[in-house]
Scaffold this active site. Structure first.
Site, mmCIF file in Angstrom:
data_model
loop_
_atom_site.group_PDB
_atom_site.id
_atom_site.type_symbol
_atom_site.label_atom_id
_atom_site.label_comp_id
_atom_site.label_asym_id
_atom_site.label_seq_id
_atom_site.Cartn_x
_atom_site.Cartn_y
_atom_site.Cartn_z
ATOM 1 N NE ARG A 184 -1.083 -2.253 3.424
ATOM 2 C CZ ARG A 184 -1.871 -2.679 2.897
ATOM 3 N NH1 ARG A 184 -3.015 -2.093 3.958
ATOM 4 N NH2 ARG A 184 -1.804 -4.646 3.250
ATOM 5 C CB THR A 185 3.957 2.277 1.963
ATOM 6 O OG1 THR A 185 2.975 1.916 3.064
ATOM 7 C CG2 THR A 185 4.215 3.562 2.740
ATOM 8 C CE LYS A 222 24.997 -6.244 -11.524
ATOM 9 N NZ LYS A 222 25.135 -4.597 -12.622
ATOM 10 N NE ARG A 256 7.624 0.657 3.828
ATOM 11 C CZ ARG A 256 6.930 1.016 4.116
ATOM 12 N NH1 ARG A 256 6.731 -0.487 4.173
ATOM 13 N NH2 ARG A 256 5.584 0.907 4.552
ATOM 14 C CG HIS A 284 5.103 4.553 8.413
ATOM 15 N ND1 HIS A 284 4.954 5.585 7.195
ATOM 16 C CD2 HIS A 284 5.189 2.992 8.065
ATOM 17 C CE1 HIS A 284 4.839 4.321 6.730
ATOM 18 N NE2 HIS A 284 4.610 3.368 6.622
HETATM 19 C C1 NCD Z 1 3.403 -0.204 8.165
HETATM 20 C C2 NCD Z 1 4.865 -0.103 7.782
HETATM 21 O O1 NCD Z 1 5.212 -0.856 6.992
HETATM 22 O O2 NCD Z 1 5.087 -0.137 8.578
HETATM 23 N N1 NCD Z 1 2.650 -0.548 6.965
HETATM 24 C C3 NCD Z 1 1.856 -0.126 6.413
HETATM 25 O O3 NCD Z 1 2.747 1.008 5.915
HETATM 26 N N2 NCD Z 1 0.581 0.541 5.628
HETATM 27 C C4 NCD Z 1 2.578 -1.230 9.212
HETATM 28 C C5 NCD Z 1 2.933 -2.652 8.932
HETATM 29 O O4 NCD Z 1 3.853 -2.681 8.403
HETATM 30 O O5 NCD Z 1 3.065 -3.390 10.146
#
Ligand code: NCD
Length: 326
Positions: free
Chosen positions: A75-76, A103, A125, A153
């Site tokens: 989703r992110t 690599k 991320r 986050h």
């Molecule tokens: C979260 C994350 O990745 O930190 N999810 C997200 O971004 N929608 C929470 C999770 O992974 O539990």
């Protein structure tokens, strides 16, 4: 700015005078209530854009956004891609798998390569806490943290704040229970900054092995309540935010069994019934249904889990727009 975006479908917000926005978004620890309020307002304008038949404005035309996703995400990652496209940016997404990282290329070398290719904004991320901070120290453009290790986050916290405000009309004074795997959760930490800055009363609820250092929580957020008793703390709650058990970040032995965990810390219909009648049930996803939340609660009228996902695109548009304007 927000009125321009909302009122005219052909408006280009890029023609507005340069605002004095921040260059990076790494966490919410240095955000004031005013700044969060402004972001939530811009998010409402962006949501209006997303409800149009043509979900696109030219605000980031000619800008390049690179999504560096070094940890799995559905989703992110997709949310950031859609947000950047809705602002007409050039968007590329890279993952560690299949890139020169395999690599042995270092994080800074990868960043310099992206910079040389013309990246204006890096959305990042990473499984290591702090990785986006390192990149932000060297990158000449802007860095947006899309989740680093167990640390922060910020976009998830902002979309949670937006969803609460949209549904309940305010954040100040609300009782918000965050329950679950607090110690491994970047979502909990960023929400603690955001919710307390906006004046909510936050209760953290977890088994002691998943709570982490209680003394740290209370030293950093003195007004936060800490408990292991979910039945007690959901009483009169305005929001119950449940967290995923982060199995990938856990050492073994933190829980006797998943069954016992869900018995004491799972959000179920009986517990939601003890909360305020308007109580929202939230989850950042992905869910372990039947563990931290029962399927009936996840799909109930009080659940705003899908709305959180929808609002995520608008929040990310608001942040990308502000970074591009810094
Ligand atoms: C979260 C994350 O990745 O930190 N999810 C997200 O971004 N929608 C929470 C999770 O992974 O539990």
């Amino acid at each position: 700015m927000s009125t321009t975006l909302a009122s005219s479908p052909n408006s280009t917000v890029a023609t507005q005078p340069q605002a004095n926005y921040r260059r990076h978004v790494l966490d919410l620890d240095d955000f004031s209530r005013d700044e969060i309020g402004e972001i939530l307002e811009t998010t409402a304008s962006m949501k209006e854009v997303l409800n149009r038949p043509i979900k696109q404005v030219p605000a980031l035309r000619g800008k390049t956004v690179v999504n560096m996703f070094f940890e799995d995400s559905t989703r992110t990652r997709i949310s950031f891609e859609l947000a950047a496209r809705a602002l007409s940016a050039n968007v590329v997404t890279m993952s560690a798998r299949g890139s020169s990282v395999e690599k042995g290329e270092s994080l800074l070398d990868t960043m310099r390569t992206l910079q040389a290719l013309g990246a204006d904004i890096i959305v990042m991320r990473h499984r290591e806490s702090g990785a986006p901070y390192l990149v932000a120290q060297h990158f000449l453009g802007s860095v947006l943290n899309a989740g680093d290790g167990r640390h922060a986050h910020p976009t998830q916290a902002l979309l949670d704040l937006f969803t609460i405000q949209e549904r309940l009309g305010r954040i100040e004074g609300l009782k918000v229970v965050i329950v679950g795997d607090i110690v491994h959760s970047r979502v909990a930490r960023s929400n603690l900054w955001g919710l307390t800055t906006m004046g909510a009363h936050v209760t953290l609820c977890a088994p002691t092995t998943l709570l982490g250092p209680a003394a740290f929580w209370t030293a950093t957020w003195p007004k936060v309540t800490i408990t292991t008793d979910l039945d007690e703390c959901v009483r009169d709650a305005d929001v119950i935010m449940t967290l995923r058990l982060q199995k990938e970040r856990q050492e073994s032995g933190l829980l006797p069994s998943l069954r016992e965990y869900s018995r004491f810390f799972g959000v179920n219909a009986a517990r939601v019934a003890c909360a305020a009648p308007h109580c929202l049930v939230m989850h950042p996803g992905p869910m372990n249904e039947g563990v931290e939340i029962t399927p009936d609660v996840a799909t109930s009228a009080q659940s705003v889990i899908e709305t959180q996902v929808t609002n995520g695109v608008a929040v990310r548009m608001a942040l990308l727009y502000r970074l591009a304007e810094h």
